[in-house]
Scaffold this motif. Structure first.
Motif, PDB file in Angstrom:
ATOM      1  N   HIS A   1       0.829  -1.206   0.000  1.00 38.90           N
ATOM      2  CA  HIS A   1       0.000   0.000   0.000  1.00 38.90           C
ATOM      3  C   HIS A   1       0.866   1.261   0.000  1.00 38.90           C
ATOM      4  N   LEU A   2       1.868   1.298   0.895  1.00 40.30           N
ATOM      5  CA  LEU A   2       2.676   2.501   1.002  1.00 40.30           C
ATOM      6  C   LEU A   2       3.474   2.764  -0.278  1.00 40.30           C
ATOM      7  N   TYR A   3       3.985   1.705  -0.903  1.00 39.11           N
ATOM      8  CA  TYR A   3       4.813   1.914  -2.089  1.00 39.11           C
ATOM      9  C   TYR A   3       3.972   2.346  -3.288  1.00 39.11           C
ATOM     10  N   TRP A   4       2.855   1.650  -3.524  1.00 41.96           N
ATOM     11  CA  TRP A   4       2.078   1.919  -4.728  1.00 41.96           C
ATOM     12  C   TRP A   4       1.066   3.049  -4.560  1.00 41.96           C
ATOM     13  N   GLN A   5       0.572   3.281  -3.340  1.00 43.64           N
ATOM     14  CA  GLN A   5      -0.488   4.268  -3.159  1.00 43.64           C
ATOM     15  C   GLN A   5      -0.018   5.560  -2.490  1.00 43.64           C
ATOM     16  N   GLN A   6       1.171   5.567  -1.921  1.00 45.40           N
ATOM     17  CA  GLN A   6       1.672   6.754  -1.226  1.00 45.40           C
ATOM     18  C   GLN A   6       3.023   7.171  -1.822  1.00 45.40           C
ATOM     19  N   PRO A   7       3.009   7.845  -2.969  1.00 43.83           N
ATOM     20  CA  PRO A   7       4.281   8.222  -3.608  1.00 43.83           C
ATOM     21  C   PRO A   7       5.128   9.166  -2.772  1.00 43.83           C
ATOM     22  N   GLY A   8       4.544   9.822  -1.778  1.00 44.57           N
ATOM     23  CA  GLY A   8       5.332  10.692  -0.904  1.00 44.57           C
ATOM     24  C   GLY A   8       6.234   9.929   0.039  1.00 44.57           C
ATOM     25  N   ILE A   9       6.007   8.620   0.171  1.00 47.17           N
ATOM     26  CA  ILE A   9       6.881   7.767   0.982  1.00 47.17           C
ATOM     27  C   ILE A   9       7.982   7.239   0.076  1.00 47.17           C
ATOM     28  N   HIS A  10       9.217   7.602   0.353  1.00 52.50           N
ATOM     29  CA  HIS A  10      10.327   7.224  -0.505  1.00 52.50           C
ATOM     30  C   HIS A  10      10.549   5.706  -0.483  1.00 52.50           C
ATOM     31  N   GLY A  11      10.682   5.130  -1.671  1.00 53.45           N
ATOM     32  CA  GLY A  11      10.771   3.681  -1.780  1.00 53.45           C
ATOM     33  C   GLY A  11      11.975   3.073  -1.097  1.00 53.45           C
ATOM     34  N   ARG A  12      13.151   3.644  -1.292  1.00 49.16           N
ATOM     35  CA  ARG A  12      14.360   3.067  -0.702  1.00 49.16           C
ATOM     36  C   ARG A  12      14.324   3.143   0.820  1.00 49.16           C
ATOM     37  N   ALA A  13      13.857   4.294   1.355  1.00 44.25           N
ATOM     38  CA  ALA A  13      13.752   4.436   2.809  1.00 44.25           C
ATOM     39  C   ALA A  13      12.715   3.469   3.369  1.00 44.25           C
ATOM     40  N   LEU A  14      11.641   3.249   2.630  1.00 40.63           N
ATOM     41  CA  LEU A  14      10.610   2.300   3.070  1.00 40.63           C
ATOM     42  C   LEU A  14      11.181   0.890   3.145  1.00 40.63           C
ATOM     43  N   ALA A  15      11.953   0.516   2.139  1.00 46.78           N
ATOM     44  CA  ALA A  15      12.567  -0.817   2.146  1.00 46.78           C
ATOM     45  C   ALA A  15      13.516  -0.970   3.324  1.00 46.78           C
ATOM     46  N   GLN A  16      14.313   0.060   3.590  1.00 46.90           N
ATOM     47  CA  GLN A  16      15.249  -0.007   4.709  1.00 46.90           C
ATOM     48  C   GLN A  16      14.513  -0.144   6.037  1.00 46.90           C
ATOM     49  N   ALA A  17      13.396   0.572   6.179  1.00 51.13           N
ATOM     50  CA  ALA A  17      12.610   0.458   7.411  1.00 51.13           C
ATOM     51  C   ALA A  17      12.081  -0.948   7.600  1.00 51.13           C
ATOM     52  N   ALA A  18      11.826  -1.655   6.481  1.00 49.59           N
ATOM     53  CA  ALA A  18      11.330  -3.025   6.553  1.00 49.59           C
ATOM     54  C   ALA A  18      12.450  -4.051   6.615  1.00 49.59           C
ATOM     55  N   GLY A  19      13.698  -3.581   6.649  1.00 47.21           N
ATOM     56  CA  GLY A  19      14.835  -4.484   6.717  1.00 47.21           C
ATOM     57  C   GLY A  19      15.135  -5.163   5.397  1.00 47.21           C
TER      58      GLY A  19
ATOM     59  N   THR B   1      16.289  -4.676   0.981  1.00 50.02           N
ATOM     60  CA  THR B   1      16.790  -3.816  -0.085  1.00 50.02           C
ATOM     61  C   THR B   1      15.604  -3.432  -0.961  1.00 50.02           C
ATOM     62  N   LEU B   2      15.768  -2.413  -1.776  1.00 44.23           N
ATOM     63  CA  LEU B   2      14.670  -1.973  -2.634  1.00 44.23           C
ATOM     64  C   LEU B   2      14.254  -3.088  -3.595  1.00 44.23           C
ATOM     65  N   ASN B   3      15.233  -3.773  -4.188  1.00 43.46           N
ATOM     66  CA  ASN B   3      14.908  -4.849  -5.138  1.00 43.46           C
ATOM     67  C   ASN B   3      14.175  -5.993  -4.442  1.00 43.46           C
ATOM     68  N   ASP B   4      14.611  -6.330  -3.232  1.00 45.89           N
ATOM     69  CA  ASP B   4      13.937  -7.402  -2.484  1.00 45.89           C
ATOM     70  C   ASP B   4      12.507  -6.998  -2.145  1.00 45.89           C
ATOM     71  N   MET B   5      12.305  -5.726  -1.760  1.00 43.60           N
ATOM     72  CA  MET B   5      10.955  -5.278  -1.431  1.00 43.60           C
ATOM     73  C   MET B   5      10.048  -5.332  -2.662  1.00 43.60           C
ATOM     74  N   LEU B   6      10.566  -4.869  -3.824  1.00 47.03           N
ATOM     75  CA  LEU B   6       9.760  -4.888  -5.046  1.00 47.03           C
ATOM     76  C   LEU B   6       9.383  -6.307  -5.428  1.00 47.03           C
ATOM     77  N   ALA B   7      10.327  -7.246  -5.255  1.00 46.92           N
ATOM     78  CA  ALA B   7      10.021  -8.645  -5.557  1.00 46.92           C
ATOM     79  C   ALA B   7       8.987  -9.198  -4.587  1.00 46.92           C
ATOM     80  N   THR B   8       9.019  -8.706  -3.345  1.00 48.98           N
ATOM     81  CA  THR B   8       8.098  -9.205  -2.331  1.00 48.98           C
ATOM     82  C   THR B   8       6.679  -8.683  -2.527  1.00 48.98           C
ATOM     83  N   ILE B   9       6.539  -7.387  -2.802  1.00 54.22           N
ATOM     84  CA  ILE B   9       5.195  -6.800  -2.900  1.00 54.22           C
ATOM     85  C   ILE B   9       4.554  -7.040  -4.259  1.00 54.22           C
TER      86      ILE B   9
END
Length: 302
Positions: free
Chosen positions: A66-84, A86-94
């Motif tokens: 939800h945060l990545y696709w619906q909230q563009p104001g939330i930076h993707g790389r920082a969001l991935a780091q908060a979830a522990g 990498t950006l590529n791993d998060m994209l593959a997961t969501i």
């Protein structure tokens, strides 16, 4: 402008400046609040990550998606780091999201794999990955088939007597490009192929000499070489009628125009016959074998 209106205008200017200043303050406060709220979202994502057993827990994936696709104001790389992650791993997961673009071939909706995703840069309307793969295979097959056909045409040879080839080559070689005032690589050279035509004629004459053939022997020259030779010879044949006669007389009693016209027909006939052979050998829809494909690429690497 009358002086009695000036104070009224100045009042409006001052009010506009006050409004602008207030807007600047509101914007700065809003930006500060946005930073704090974004930080708060990241802290909650970290808490959620610490509270689940793994990074692929459904609760975490749902929030990240939800945060990545619906909230563009939330930076993707920082969001991935908060979830522990990498950006590529998060994209593959969501997973991807609908792009709102339909495949022009099968009608399926294309998927965005990231926020920066754009439809593949290619000619024609957008296609889904499956249709792109099919289109690429089709284009590759057609290219291979055309290459196989071209080989047959390229290897085709125009038969004529050595006397005829010698007359044509001597006619072209009698007018070197430098004498014509044409520099190699000039616009005239590129448009008319003067240097290429002259060097082509010189190469043909050298092969005739090295082959030690006599005038009445039949000799084959590739369609491409013969077409270039005859086209250049036809250009120069009328430049100087007397000189043309002097050039071809030692080789043949035939008029140069008649000789070249016959060679031109022979080139055209052989080119058409070669095209027919190529089309028959590799018809529309032909599937090249692995050996044929390897042979094509092997020939290109030589």
């Amino acid at each position: 402008m009358s002086e009695d209106k000036l104070p009224d205008i100045l009042d409006h200017v001052l009010k506009s400046v006050r409004d602008f200043t207030e807007a600047e303050v509101a914007l700065a406060e809003a930006e500060q609040r946005l930073v704090l709220c974004r930080q708060g979202v990241m802290e909650q994502v970290q808490r959620l990550r610490d509270g689940v057993e793994a990074s692929h827990a459904p609760e975490l994936i749902t929030v990240l998606r939800h945060l990545y696709w619906q909230q563009p104001g939330i930076h993707g790389r920082a969001l991935a780091q908060a979830a522990g992650l990498t950006l590529n791993d998060m994209l593959a997961t969501i997973g991807p999201a609908p792009a709102g673009i339909l495949c022009a071939e099968c009608g399926v909706e294309l998927l965005r794999t990231s926020r920066s995703w754009q439809p593949p840069a290619r000619p024609g309307p957008p296609l889904c990955p499956d249709c792109v793969a099919v289109d690429n295979r089709t284009r590759s097959r057609r290219w291979h088939v055309q290459t196989l056909r071209s080989r047959i045409i390229r290897e085709a040879r125009v038969p004529a007597t050595v006397r005829e080839w010698r007359a044509a080559t001597e006619l072209v070689l009698a007018y070197p490009p430098l004498i014509q005032g044409i520099r190699r690589g000039s616009e005239a050279d590129l448009q008319e192929g003067v240097w290429r035509g002259w060097e082509n004629a010189r190469g043909i004459r050298t092969r005739l000499i090295n082959a030690a053939v006599v005038d009445d022997d039949v000799w084959g020259i590739t369609v491409e070489e013969a077409r270039l030779l005859v086209s250049i010879a036809l250009k120069v044949v009328d430049w100087d009628t007397a000189r043309t006669r002097d050039i071809v007389d030692p080789t043949t009693d035939e008029a140069a125009v008649a000789l070249l016209s016959r060679l031109q027909r022979a080139v055209r006939d052989e080119a058409e016959a070669a095209q027919q052979r190529a089309d028959a050998a590799y018809p529309e829809g032909y599937e090249p074998s692995e050996d044929e494909i390897n042979e094509i690429w092997g020939g290109m690497s030589l």
